[in-house]
Write a protein that holds these residues in place. Structure first.
Motif, PDB file in Angstrom:
ATOM      1  N   GLY A   1       0.797  -1.219   0.000  1.00  0.00           N
ATOM      2  CA  GLY A   1       0.000   0.000   0.000  1.00  0.00           C
ATOM      3  C   GLY A   1       0.827   1.265   0.000  1.00  0.00           C
ATOM      4  O   GLY A   1       1.991   1.281  -0.397  1.00  0.00           O
ATOM      5  N   SER A   2       0.229   2.308   0.508  1.00  0.00           N
ATOM      6  CA  SER A   2       0.734   3.681   0.403  1.00  0.00           C
ATOM      7  C   SER A   2       1.629   4.057   1.570  1.00  0.00           C
ATOM      8  O   SER A   2       2.140   3.203   2.294  1.00  0.00           O
ATOM      9  CB  SER A   2      -0.466   4.630   0.348  1.00  0.00           C
ATOM     10  N   SER A   3       1.791   5.369   1.768  1.00  0.00           N
ATOM     11  CA  SER A   3       2.578   5.873   2.897  1.00  0.00           C
ATOM     12  C   SER A   3       2.005   5.423   4.225  1.00  0.00           C
ATOM     13  O   SER A   3       2.736   5.244   5.208  1.00  0.00           O
ATOM     14  CB  SER A   3       2.639   7.404   2.854  1.00  0.00           C
ATOM     15  N   ILE A   4       0.693   5.241   4.288  1.00  0.00           N
ATOM     16  CA  ILE A   4       0.072   4.752   5.519  1.00  0.00           C
ATOM     17  C   ILE A   4       0.554   3.338   5.813  1.00  0.00           C
ATOM     18  O   ILE A   4       0.906   3.006   6.946  1.00  0.00           O
ATOM     19  CB  ILE A   4      -1.465   4.804   5.400  1.00  0.00           C
ATOM     20  N   THR A   5       0.606   2.508   4.779  1.00  0.00           N
ATOM     21  CA  THR A   5       1.142   1.161   4.946  1.00  0.00           C
ATOM     22  C   THR A   5       2.600   1.216   5.360  1.00  0.00           C
ATOM     23  O   THR A   5       3.039   0.447   6.231  1.00  0.00           O
ATOM     24  CB  THR A   5       1.003   0.372   3.628  1.00  0.00           C
ATOM     25  N   GLN A   6       3.361   2.145   4.790  1.00  0.00           N
ATOM     26  CA  GLN A   6       4.780   2.256   5.152  1.00  0.00           C
ATOM     27  C   GLN A   6       4.971   2.680   6.592  1.00  0.00           C
ATOM     28  O   GLN A   6       6.002   2.385   7.198  1.00  0.00           O
ATOM     29  CB  GLN A   6       5.501   3.226   4.210  1.00  0.00           C
ATOM     30  N   GLY A   7       3.965   3.352   7.161  1.00  0.00           N
ATOM     31  CA  GLY A   7       4.059   3.707   8.578  1.00  0.00           C
ATOM     32  C   GLY A   7       3.981   5.184   8.881  1.00  0.00           C
ATOM     33  O   GLY A   7       4.130   5.586  10.034  1.00  0.00           O
ATOM     34  N   GLY A   8       3.760   6.023   7.892  1.00  0.00           N
ATOM     35  CA  GLY A   8       3.634   7.445   8.165  1.00  0.00           C
ATOM     36  C   GLY A   8       2.251   7.790   8.715  1.00  0.00           C
ATOM     37  O   GLY A   8       1.248   7.405   8.131  1.00  0.00           O
ATOM     38  N   CYS A   9       2.145   8.447   9.885  1.00  0.00           N
ATOM     39  CA  CYS A   9       3.204   9.107  10.636  1.00  0.00           C
ATOM     40  C   CYS A   9       3.246   8.592  12.076  1.00  0.00           C
ATOM     41  O   CYS A   9       3.006   9.321  13.033  1.00  0.00           O
ATOM     42  CB  CYS A   9       2.964  10.598  10.650  1.00  0.00           C
ATOM     43  N   ALA A  10       3.554   7.309  12.240  1.00  0.00           N
ATOM     44  CA  ALA A  10       3.649   6.720  13.576  1.00  0.00           C
ATOM     45  C   ALA A  10       4.763   7.382  14.376  1.00  0.00           C
ATOM     46  O   ALA A  10       5.795   7.755  13.825  1.00  0.00           O
ATOM     47  CB  ALA A  10       3.911   5.218  13.474  1.00  0.00           C
TER      48      ALA A  10
END
Length: 347
Positions: free
Chosen positions: A178-187
């Protein structure tokens, strides 16, 4: 463990940590176990460099960001230090450095502390976490979400025990795309991505194939994912599909290619994690749900849909930093929704 620094000084670690009894070990050697990333051409990566180049320039730039990377081991050392060598450091105004650049540490699945990077970090950093008691602990250290790691050494008290951690319960990892959310932004830190939370909930291994702004279901990416040996496939790239037409053209296609290679693989489809949708966003959600409904009508028993409303049930509209990227609260809400699916369907 054999200490190569005793016969080759080039492998010795120069450290500013004030511990006379500290001894450093490369995580590339046993008994350390690395998950979610692998070493290739001098740095840790989430997919092979040659394939990332074929997908897109953006995926190539991001594939060596270590989102989802972890190292696990068991020790009774009274402290644990890290010495990291890094590049591709990501600094953003709405993303804590402890998440984009930092490592965090869990003891027996419980969060202990983060190795906080200095703001002026240039090429890696050191840190140390001390414990109150000398007892054996299973340690998990999560890698940065939006930066590259070239080397990681673990510092322990000389003479401490060092053993291999128990493997994860699932022998095949969950794959998330997926997207930046899948990558972890903005934990706020790596252990608060929704995949990391689910990993702790179930003791499951996983691979994070989130590519900030660059998850577009390209043919080369689909071909790579279809050949992965995985226990569950979860995908959500709505935010990165440039148009509704692009999403419609690629979403069901991706599912069918994956399903053709993995007839019984559980596949979870998610729409963007947002509670209150615009008309455009509702159309996008309907495209994703149509892929699911078509699969069910065709007799598929291993496909699941999780809508954005369910993903944001806990946080509603209070779980992001910018009406897109989740805070820790937002990621906890996403993890809760997926946890219900895993429990209900025994995934």
């Amino acid at each position: 463990m054999f200490d190569v620094s005793k016969i080759d000084s080039n492998f010795a670690i120069e450290t500013k940590i004030e511990k006379d009894d500290i001894k450093f070990f490369s995580i590339d050697n046993e008994p350390f176990k690395i998950y979610g990333v692998f070493k290739e051409n001098g740095k840790y990566r989430r997919m092979p460099e040659s394939i990332a180049k074929k997908v897109s320039e953006g995926v190539y730039e991001l594939h060596s960001n270590t989102a989802g990377g972890r190292v696990r081991f068991v020790t009774d050392s009274p402290y644990i230090a890290i010495h990291s060598v890094m590049d591709g450091l990501c600094k953003m105004p709405h993303f804590a450095l402890t998440g984009s650049i930092g490592f965090d540490l869990y003891e027996d699945n419980q969060y202990i502390k983060s190795f906080v990077p200095p703001y002026d970090i240039e090429s890696g950093y050191e840190g140390i976490i001390e414990f109150e008691k000398n007892i054996q602990r299973e340690i998990t250290i999560n890698f940065p979400l939006y930066s590259n790691v070239k080397e990681l050494h673990i510092g322990l008290k000389d003479g401490s025990t060092l053993k291999e951690a128990e493997p994860y319960k699932n022998t095949k990892p969950i794959v998330y795309y997926g997207s930046s959310i899948t990558q972890g932004g903005c934990a706020s830190r790596p252990g608060m991505s929704y995949q990391a939370i689910i990993s702790r909930n179930f003791d499951y291994d996983y691979i994070n194939l989130g590519f900030s702004g660059n998850a577009k279901a390209e043919d080369e990416m689909i071909d790579y994912i279809k050949n992965l040996d995985m226990s569950v496939f979860v995908y959500d790239y709505d935010y990165n599909a440039p148009t509704i037409e692009h999403l419609e053209k690629t979403h069901e296609k991706m599912f069918k290619v994956i399903r053709n290679n993995h007839p019984l693989l559980p596949v979870i489809m998610m729409s963007r994690p947002k509670h209150f949708l615009t008309e455009d966003e509702k159309k996008r959600r309907s495209i994703i749900e149509a892929t699911y409904q078509n699969a069910v009508l065709a007799g598929d028993k291993n496909v699941y849909f999780v809508g954005g409303e369910a993903l944001t049930e806990l946080c509603m509209d209070s779980g992001t930093v910018d009406n897109c990227h989740p805070t820790d609260f937002g990621f906890a809400s996403m993890a809760e929704a997926l946890t219900k699916v895993f429990i209900r369907y025994n995934l």
